[in-house]
Scaffold this active site. Structure first.
Site, PDB file in Angstrom:
ATOM      1  CG  ASP A 144     -12.421   1.062  -6.201  1.00  0.00           C
ATOM      2  OD1 ASP A 144     -11.901   2.132  -6.558  1.00  0.00           O
ATOM      3  OD2 ASP A 144     -13.590   0.981  -5.779  1.00  0.00           O
TER       4      ASP A 144
ATOM      5  CD  GLU B 101      -8.944   4.517  -5.188  1.00  0.00           C
ATOM      6  OE1 GLU B 101      -9.314   5.668  -5.473  1.00  0.00           O
ATOM      7  OE2 GLU B 101      -9.738   3.577  -5.019  1.00  0.00           O
TER       8      GLU B 101
END
Length: 732
Positions: free
Chosen positions: A409, A462
């Site tokens: 993330d 990401e």
């Protein structure tokens, strides 16, 4: 130590938490000049302490009170390992082991590896571990807190009293440890830390492998050895092919607590194994991705603000239940990806923040250590112990749960020191630039470690910027990821589909631009949870037009996405064409499936997955630039796009034609590389999907009429707001 004043001082120091070396004073110690042992026991709020024989319970010695809860006496030398303590608190008499007679838990190699930040599997020694020492069963506890003045284990086994079990200080590696006999699986515990700042706080174990779950936040001693890791082979090894080159990758992204809610309650892993896994497999996805499963106190963070990186959230059941879920997915031929959050952590006082009274895991300077977007703290990636903690955590989920990949993330926020900061609010790197060298080194270390230890695991970033070589090998200057989310494709494509078709001609390149960089990295095309929350509306709500046109646009979007190079990701509910945006406090709106048009979108997703997997041209050469060839990329006046996807064989071809206006077009001629018949493999306007059922009757014949640089062409009927896939009949 026999001097009354010295004993009084020691008792007072133990009471106040000022004794940094409890093992140097408590337990059995040689009594110089006497053929006996001095035994000192700290037992506050009790009346009587005796040492008794393990064999028959006979009294070996009665200890005298030295004040402040300290008891002292002598034992025969032979009783060093042959005594227990009988403690009378005035209400009950308990016979127990003396934890201060046991040796260290950490071995010399573990100490060296932890100190150097090179322990591949720190969870094997830090945290809480059921074990047996000198024939006695109990739990060994260990925690890194190098600047603390004292650390104690507190729990439901010692009345949560930090005076009772201060830990051994291992100065070589900054770790505090203790073996507590009799503490069994399921026991709740925390660490009471007296920090370098003098504050006394209760802290969650950073390496706890289980927690009690909200509203409580204590760790739970975990019985970890009774089940093999999910995905284990007969020889104990783990086999993975999370993203084998040339294999299809269609990901169903899930928030476990809001997919379905049986009886209105958050489901557990066993229920999800029986319901979610077969559902995702039936839809034809290859991967199931879970939003973060690590323990987190704030449910509304969806797991992106974890306080227990090594503990699966107790909301969904036990660690063993999560293992069973992963195994159920593997049994259904689904690979499992976990979202992983090494970029930031919450500032909760009972978690990692100022863990030992200093900024241990985080930076002291808020210009480096505060995430302004989320009001969270940033790990100090320059500290090798912190990198070891995080890298070990990545390997932990892969090895201990058998997951096939991690989606990392917020990588962009890690890569840049000025991320979401104004001038003057950040500190440049040593060269005066904005790149975060320490975070870059950590990401390379984590990726390389996981790949080396468990080959075949897929690491996905990401990452929303143009940082170079995110998926390049670290040895060549890349970050070492296997895949990267294509955020540019996502933003451009959704913006295009939201436009009134009257104006799409002026934004024609929003569809074509992604092809110019589609092969610069190995991409995943994400339509993720981030696009359907915080007032952004649902995917259906983003589409232009009335209700039917929105559904048609959504069907076209999905078919275009599945035809474009890169892995695919859909957040749960996308297959239902839910009208409302995602609500983490409720289940998906399953009732929409009573509407044939919404059920049709679900059928389309199932067929897209099936064709994507069966047609090698759509995935076999996904990361090779010549696997996509535009037929017509510049017809902005009609908003018609056509391109070929090419596999390895001469007949391994898919022709993709997109009509992204609400106007049907008949006799529309498209150049093709082969003569003969072409089969219409997909038509998003099919009545089966809730469309108007216009099309080409399943087959068209190519004529020797050159078009678009091709020797042949086909005349097609293009339904409004539709996408067609065609393949040569002789290659079907």
């Amino acid at each position: 130590m026999s001097d009354p004043d010295a004993l009084h001082t020691l008792g007072l120091a133990l009471q106040q938490g000022r004794c940094r070396d409890p093992f140097g004073h408590l337990g059995p110690h040689a009594n110089p000049g006497a053929n006996a042992l001095s035994l000192r026991v700290f037992a506050p709020d009790v009346q009587r302490v005796e040492a008794v024989s393990r064999a028959d319970g006979t009294v070996l010695g009665t200890l005298e009170s030295a004040g402040h809860g300290l008891f002292t006496g002598t034992l025969p030398l032979a009783a060093r390992n042959d005594y227990r303590l009988r403690i009378d608190d005035g209400q009950s008499v308990v016979t127990t082991e003396d934890p201060y007679r046991f040796g260290p838990w950490l071995g010399e190699i573990d100490v060296w590896l932890l100190a150097a930040g090179r322990h591949l599997r720190p969870w094997e020694k830090l945290g809480a571990h059921l074990t047996t020492m000198e024939g006695v069963a109990g739990t060994a506890f260990a925690v890194w807190a190098p600047h603390a003045a004292r650390v104690s284990v507190v729990g439901d086994f010692n009345r949560w009293d930090g005076r009772r079990h201060p830990m051994r200080w291992r100065a070589e590696c900054g770790v505090w440890e203790i073996f507590l006999p009799g503490v069994a699986a399921g026991a709740l515990y925390k660490f009471e830390v007296i920090g370098a700042d003098g504050a006394r706080t209760l802290k969650i174990d950073p390496l706890a492998r289980a927690c009690e779950g909200p509203p409580g936040n204590a760790a739970r001693v975990c019985d970890w050895t009774s089940a093999p890791a999910a995905g284990a082979q007969p020889d104990g090894s783990l086999a993975h092919d999370g993203a084998a080159p040339g294999s299809p990758m269609a990901i169903y992204e899930v928030h476990a607590g809001s997919w379905r809610r049986p009886g209105g309650e958050i489901p557990d892993w066993d229920w999800l194994a029986g319901q979610l896994v077969p559902y995702v497999a039936d839809l034809g996805f290859t991967h199931l991705e879970l939003l973060p499963v690590s323990e987190h106190p704030f449910y509304g963070s969806w797991g992106y603000q974890p306080t227990g990186l090594y503990a699966p959230s107790a909301r969904y059941g036990s660690p063993k239940a999560l293992r069973r879920f992963v195994q159920a997915a593997h049994d259904a031929s689904l690979k499992v990806i976990l979202d992983w959050v090494p970029g930031h952590f919450p500032s909760d006082a009972d978690a990692l923040a100022r863990f030992d009274g200093t900024e241990l895991y985080e930076h002291a300077d808020p210009r480096e250590g505060l995430h302004r977007d989320w009001n969270t703290l940033i790990y100090n990636f320059g500290r090798h112990e912190v990198r070891n903690f995080l890298t070990g955590n990545a390997l932990f989920w892969v090895e201990q749960y058998g997951v096939d990949g991690l989606r990392v993330d917020a990588v962009a926020s890690m890569l840049y020191r000025d991320y979401s900061r104004q001038p003057g609010e950040w500190i440049p790197n040593r060269d005066g630039g904005r790149e975060n060298y320490e975070a870059i080194e950590f990401l390379r270390q984590a990726n390389d470690t996981v790949h080396a230890q468990v080959p075949g695991v897929v690491m996905v970033a990401e990452e929303s910027t143009a940082f170079p070589r995110v998926t390049g090998p670290s040895a060549d200057g890349g970050l070492g990821f296997d895949m990267k989310w294509n955020m540019g494709w996502m933003h451009d494509t959704l913006a295009y589909f939201a436009l009134d078709p009257l104006f799409r001609r002026w934004h024609h390149n929003r569809i074509t631009f992604a092809a110019t960089y589609a092969f610069s990295e190995r991409f995943v095309l994400p339509l993720s949870h981030d696009e359907v929350v915080h007032g952004k509306g649902s995917l259906l709500g983003k589409m232009w037009g009335d209700a039917r046109q929105k559904l048609a646009g959504l069907r076209a979007l999905y078919a275009l996405m599945y035809a474009f190079p890169g892995g695919k990701l859909l957040f749960m509910g996308a297959e239902l064409a839910t009208p409302a945006e995602w609500n983490h406090d409720a289940q998906l709106d399953w009732d929409v499936l009573h509407d044939p048009q919404h059920a049709g979108v679900q059928s389309l997703v199932r067929d897209l997955n099936g064709l994507y997997r069966r047609l090698p041209a759509l995935h076999a050469r996904d990361h090779e630039a010549d696997s996509l060839r535009w037929v017509e990329a510049d017809d902005r006046d009609h908003s018609v796009y056509s391109f070929l996807r090419l596999g390895h064989g001469a007949g391994d071809i898919v022709l993709v034609v997109c009509n992204l206006t609400p106007v049907a077009r008949s006799g529309w001629r498209i150049g093709v590389p082969r003569g003969g018949d072409w089969i219409e493999r997909l038509n998003t306007d099919s009545g089966h999907y809730g469309g108007g059922n216009a099309g080409n009757w399943g087959r068209v014949s190519a004529e020797a009429e050159p078009m678009h640089g091709q020797a042949h062409s086909v005349a097609l009927h293009l339904p409004p707001l539709s996408v067609l896939w065609l393949t040569p009949a002789d290659a079907a």
